[in-house]
Write a protein that holds these residues in place. Structure first.
Motif, PDB file in Angstrom:
ATOM      1  N   PRO A  29       0.811  -1.215   0.000  1.00  0.00           N
ATOM      2  CA  PRO A  29       0.000   0.000   0.000  1.00  0.00           C
ATOM      3  C   PRO A  29       0.848   1.270   0.000  1.00  0.00           C
ATOM      4  CG  PRO A  29       0.063  -0.917   2.198  1.00  0.00           C
ATOM      5  CD  PRO A  29       0.766  -1.902   1.297  1.00  0.00           C
ATOM      6  N   LEU A  82      -5.709   2.328  11.593  1.00  0.00           N
ATOM      7  CA  LEU A  82      -5.911   2.224  10.157  1.00  0.00           C
ATOM      8  C   LEU A  82      -6.880   1.107   9.836  1.00  0.00           C
ATOM      9  CD1 LEU A  82      -4.076  -0.352   8.952  1.00  0.00           C
ATOM     10  CD2 LEU A  82      -2.260   1.250   9.382  1.00  0.00           C
ATOM     11  N   THR A  83      -7.469   1.236   8.680  1.00  0.00           N
ATOM     12  CA  THR A  83      -8.333   0.216   8.110  1.00  0.00           C
ATOM     13  C   THR A  83      -7.688  -0.209   6.803  1.00  0.00           C
ATOM     14  OG1 THR A  83     -10.288   1.286   9.037  1.00  0.00           O
ATOM     15  CG2 THR A  83     -10.667  -0.277   7.266  1.00  0.00           C
ATOM     16  N   GLY A  84      -7.790  -1.484   6.512  1.00  0.00           N
ATOM     17  CA  GLY A  84      -7.175  -1.954   5.275  1.00  0.00           C
ATOM     18  C   GLY A  84      -7.891  -3.149   4.703  1.00  0.00           C
ATOM     19  N   MET A 102      -4.200  -2.653   0.704  1.00  0.00           N
ATOM     20  CA  MET A 102      -4.521  -1.223   0.688  1.00  0.00           C
ATOM     21  C   MET A 102      -4.871  -0.815   2.110  1.00  0.00           C
ATOM     22  SD  MET A 102      -6.614  -0.634  -2.778  1.00  0.00           S
ATOM     23  CE  MET A 102      -5.978  -1.213  -4.331  1.00  0.00           C
ATOM     24  N   ARG A 104      -5.947   2.797   4.742  1.00  0.00           N
ATOM     25  CA  ARG A 104      -6.366   4.180   4.902  1.00  0.00           C
ATOM     26  C   ARG A 104      -6.454   4.473   6.387  1.00  0.00           C
ATOM     27  NH1 ARG A 104     -10.730   5.408   6.962  1.00  0.00           N
ATOM     28  NH2 ARG A 104     -10.811   7.438   6.001  1.00  0.00           N
ATOM     29  N   PRO A 105      -6.441   5.636   6.860  1.00  0.00           N
ATOM     30  CA  PRO A 105      -6.271   6.902   6.154  1.00  0.00           C
ATOM     31  C   PRO A 105      -4.798   7.150   5.838  1.00  0.00           C
ATOM     32  CG  PRO A 105      -6.430   7.357   8.488  1.00  0.00           C
ATOM     33  CD  PRO A 105      -6.617   5.859   8.307  1.00  0.00           C
ATOM     34  N   LEU A 106      -4.536   8.278   5.211  1.00  0.00           N
ATOM     35  CA  LEU A 106      -3.181   8.622   4.812  1.00  0.00           C
ATOM     36  C   LEU A 106      -2.232   8.600   6.009  1.00  0.00           C
ATOM     37  CD1 LEU A 106      -1.128   9.501   2.718  1.00  0.00           C
ATOM     38  CD2 LEU A 106      -1.911  11.869   3.044  1.00  0.00           C
ATOM     39  N   ALA A 109      -1.283   5.086   6.668  1.00  0.00           N
ATOM     40  CA  ALA A 109      -0.375   4.596   5.620  1.00  0.00           C
ATOM     41  C   ALA A 109       1.022   5.173   5.818  1.00  0.00           C
ATOM     42  CB  ALA A 109      -0.922   4.953   4.237  1.00  0.00           C
TER      43      ALA A 109
END
Length: 131
Positions: A29, A82-84, A102, A104-106, A109
């Protein structure tokens, strides 16, 4: 994919590695280029297991042909939540040949990128020893 999910949740990284095809491609990601090969993918997953805290899968989705799966997760890296999602594709032998992650959020990441970046030299060395 139940076997992958159960191995990750149990922290059984040898079982996770056994589910990877030799030609698996890992797409990060936080890095532009994909990482081809079982050794580097397994080493990255071992590194991620040390970085993620409070990791848990929340949902599992599967395509109609049984070869495409999505595992939605939550975790923490330091003080960042984070969530992914792990997007998994299986080859003809039922092994993982594509793993795309992947998040999120920035800010999550970015925390993940910093934590993995700090470990990447040792991850690369582990992959070289395993190859």
């Amino acid at each position: 994919m139940r076997a992958f999910r159960e191995a990750v949740e149990a922290g059984d990284l040898d079982a996770v590695e056994a589910l990877l095809a030799d030609d698996v491609v890992f797409t990060s990601p936080v890095v532009f280029k994909p990482y081809p090969g079982k050794a580097i993918t397994a080493a990255i997953l071992r590194g991620v297991s040390e970085v993620f805290e409070d990791f848990r899968y929340e949902r599992e989705l599967s395509g109609p042909d049984g070869r495409d799966h999505a595992l939605v997760f939550r975790a923490r890296v330091g003080d960042r939540e984070l969530t992914g999602c792990d997007f998994i594709h299986l080859d003809d032998d039922g092994l993982i040949d594509e793993l795309t992650v992947m998040v999120r959020p920035l800010s999550g990441a970015q925390a993940l990128a910093a934590a993995m970046g700090a470990r990447f030299d040792s991850i690369a060395r582990e992959a070289e020893r395993s190859a």
